[in-house]
Write a protein that holds these residues in place. Structure first.
Motif, PDB file in Angstrom:
ATOM      1  N   PRO A 101       9.022  63.421  53.289  1.00 54.55           N
ATOM      2  CA  PRO A 101       9.370  63.282  51.870  1.00 54.55           C
ATOM      3  C   PRO A 101       8.762  64.414  51.040  1.00 54.55           C
ATOM      4  O   PRO A 101       7.701  64.942  51.372  1.00 54.55           O
ATOM      5  CB  PRO A 101       8.747  61.940  51.481  1.00 54.55           C
ATOM      6  CG  PRO A 101       8.545  61.218  52.761  1.00 54.55           C
ATOM      7  CD  PRO A 101       8.306  62.277  53.800  1.00 54.55           C
ATOM      8  N   GLU A 102       9.398  64.786  49.958  1.00 53.96           N
ATOM      9  CA  GLU A 102       8.925  65.864  49.072  1.00 53.96           C
ATOM     10  C   GLU A 102       7.702  65.417  48.269  1.00 53.96           C
ATOM     11  O   GLU A 102       7.533  64.234  47.989  1.00 53.96           O
ATOM     12  CB  GLU A 102      10.031  66.253  48.084  1.00 53.96           C
ATOM     13  CG  GLU A 102      11.248  66.861  48.724  1.00 53.96           C
ATOM     14  CD  GLU A 102      11.016  68.267  49.212  1.00 53.96           C
ATOM     15  OE1 GLU A 102      10.241  69.011  48.576  1.00 53.96           O
ATOM     16  OE2 GLU A 102      11.611  68.619  50.252  1.00 53.96           O
ATOM     17  N   GLY A 103       6.865  66.390  47.894  1.00 48.23           N
ATOM     18  CA  GLY A 103       5.838  66.146  46.898  1.00 48.23           C
ATOM     19  C   GLY A 103       4.463  65.743  47.383  1.00 48.23           C
ATOM     20  O   GLY A 103       3.683  65.190  46.615  1.00 48.23           O
ATOM     21  N   TYR A 104       4.122  65.999  48.636  1.00 47.25           N
ATOM     22  CA  TYR A 104       2.790  65.635  49.115  1.00 47.25           C
ATOM     23  C   TYR A 104       1.940  66.872  49.294  1.00 47.25           C
ATOM     24  O   TYR A 104       2.437  67.986  49.385  1.00 47.25           O
ATOM     25  CB  TYR A 104       2.908  64.790  50.389  1.00 47.25           C
ATOM     26  CG  TYR A 104       3.559  63.473  50.058  1.00 47.25           C
ATOM     27  CD1 TYR A 104       2.815  62.440  49.534  1.00 47.25           C
ATOM     28  CD2 TYR A 104       4.933  63.306  50.174  1.00 47.25           C
ATOM     29  CE1 TYR A 104       3.403  61.244  49.170  1.00 47.25           C
ATOM     30  CE2 TYR A 104       5.544  62.112  49.813  1.00 47.25           C
ATOM     31  CZ  TYR A 104       4.765  61.086  49.311  1.00 47.25           C
ATOM     32  OH  TYR A 104       5.357  59.916  48.944  1.00 47.25           O
ATOM     33  N   GLU A 105       0.607  66.674  49.354  1.00 44.85           N
ATOM     34  CA  GLU A 105      -0.321  67.800  49.234  1.00 44.85           C
ATOM     35  C   GLU A 105      -0.438  68.688  50.464  1.00 44.85           C
ATOM     36  O   GLU A 105      -0.996  69.750  50.406  1.00 44.85           O
ATOM     37  CB  GLU A 105      -1.713  67.309  48.830  1.00 44.85           C
ATOM     38  CG  GLU A 105      -2.462  66.531  49.890  1.00 44.85           C
ATOM     39  CD  GLU A 105      -2.204  65.045  49.868  1.00 44.85           C
ATOM     40  OE1 GLU A 105      -2.965  64.331  50.512  1.00 44.85           O
ATOM     41  OE2 GLU A 105      -1.253  64.573  49.239  1.00 44.85           O
ATOM     42  N   THR A 106       0.057  68.262  51.593  1.00 52.36           N
ATOM     43  CA  THR A 106      -0.047  69.101  52.779  1.00 52.36           C
ATOM     44  C   THR A 106       1.106  70.096  52.823  1.00 52.36           C
ATOM     45  O   THR A 106       2.147  69.894  52.209  1.00 52.36           O
ATOM     46  CB  THR A 106      -0.029  68.252  54.059  1.00 52.36           C
ATOM     47  OG1 THR A 106       1.167  67.482  54.049  1.00 52.36           O
ATOM     48  CG2 THR A 106      -1.233  67.344  54.138  1.00 52.36           C
ATOM     49  N   THR A 107       0.925  71.148  53.559  1.00 51.40           N
ATOM     50  CA  THR A 107       1.992  72.132  53.710  1.00 51.40           C
ATOM     51  C   THR A 107       2.735  71.913  55.012  1.00 51.40           C
ATOM     52  O   THR A 107       3.528  72.742  55.406  1.00 51.40           O
ATOM     53  CB  THR A 107       1.422  73.564  53.665  1.00 51.40           C
ATOM     54  OG1 THR A 107       0.425  73.695  54.680  1.00 51.40           O
ATOM     55  CG2 THR A 107       0.844  73.876  52.319  1.00 51.40           C
ATOM     56  N   GLY A 108       2.482  70.816  55.657  1.00 52.80           N
ATOM     57  CA  GLY A 108       3.174  70.508  56.902  1.00 52.80           C
ATOM     58  C   GLY A 108       2.207  70.360  58.052  1.00 52.80           C
ATOM     59  O   GLY A 108       0.996  70.457  57.899  1.00 52.80           O
ATOM     60  N   TYR A 109       2.771  70.112  59.206  1.00 49.56           N
ATOM     61  CA  TYR A 109       1.943  69.846  60.370  1.00 49.56           C
ATOM     62  C   TYR A 109       1.803  71.074  61.253  1.00 49.56           C
ATOM     63  O   TYR A 109       2.603  71.996  61.203  1.00 49.56           O
ATOM     64  CB  TYR A 109       2.516  68.678  61.175  1.00 49.56           C
ATOM     65  CG  TYR A 109       3.848  68.963  61.827  1.00 49.56           C
ATOM     66  CD1 TYR A 109       3.910  69.572  63.070  1.00 49.56           C
ATOM     67  CD2 TYR A 109       5.032  68.614  61.201  1.00 49.56           C
ATOM     68  CE1 TYR A 109       5.134  69.837  63.665  1.00 49.56           C
ATOM     69  CE2 TYR A 109       6.258  68.874  61.792  1.00 49.56           C
ATOM     70  CZ  TYR A 109       6.291  69.486  63.028  1.00 49.56           C
ATOM     71  OH  TYR A 109       7.498  69.748  63.622  1.00 49.56           O
TER      72      TYR A 109
END
Length: 149
Positions: A101-109
């Motif tokens: 989902p959009e809008g979370y603080e991580t830049t991915g895994y």
């Protein structure tokens, strides 16, 4: 303070849940937190009324786009002094990756083997409790050897 546990002690306040997802090939999945500039386990605070498992499932989806399997093993707890609550850590399997989902603080895994994850954490921040969480997860998953005492 980090403790290795297999059951949730009675009477403690749970503030957050984190997981260490392990892929079928033995790689660990972690996320890059762009605010804190750290490579970290996947998780976060429980929402009001949310169960531990609901929070674990939600956080894995939000932070890394992972649907976790039913393989979930509680293995550690860390006392979060600031909130007088505990953060629980689970070793989990990965069912599949989906769009995050959009809008979370991580830049991915990121995915890597356990040895590399430990070396990267040491190089970036050196935080002992995070290193020990990953080390213990690696041992429990059979990907790292138990060190002699």
């Amino acid at each position: 303070m980090l403790s290795f546990i297999t059951e949730i002690p009675e009477g403690i306040k749970i503030g957050s849940v984190h997981c260490v997802p392990v892929l079928d090939n033995g790689d660990v999945v972690m996320v890059w937190d762009r605010d804190e500039k750290v490579l970290t386990t996947i998780g976060g605070r429980l929402e009001p009324g949310e169960s531990i498992m609901e929070g674990l499932i939600r956080e894995a989806l939000e932070k890394a786009g992972i649907q976790i399997s039913d393989e979930r093993t509680l293995f550690a707890a860390w006392h979060w002094k600031e909130f007088d609550a505990y953060r629980l850590f689970y070793l989990v399997g990965v069912r599949r990756f989906v769009e995050r989902p959009e809008g979370y603080e991580t830049t991915g895994y990121v995915r890597m083997n356990f040895d590399t994850a430990i070396e990267k954490i040491k190089a970036i921040e050196g935080r002992e409790e995070r290193i020990e969480v990953i080390r213990r997860a690696g041992i429990l998953s059979g990907r790292l050897a138990e060190e002699a005492e």
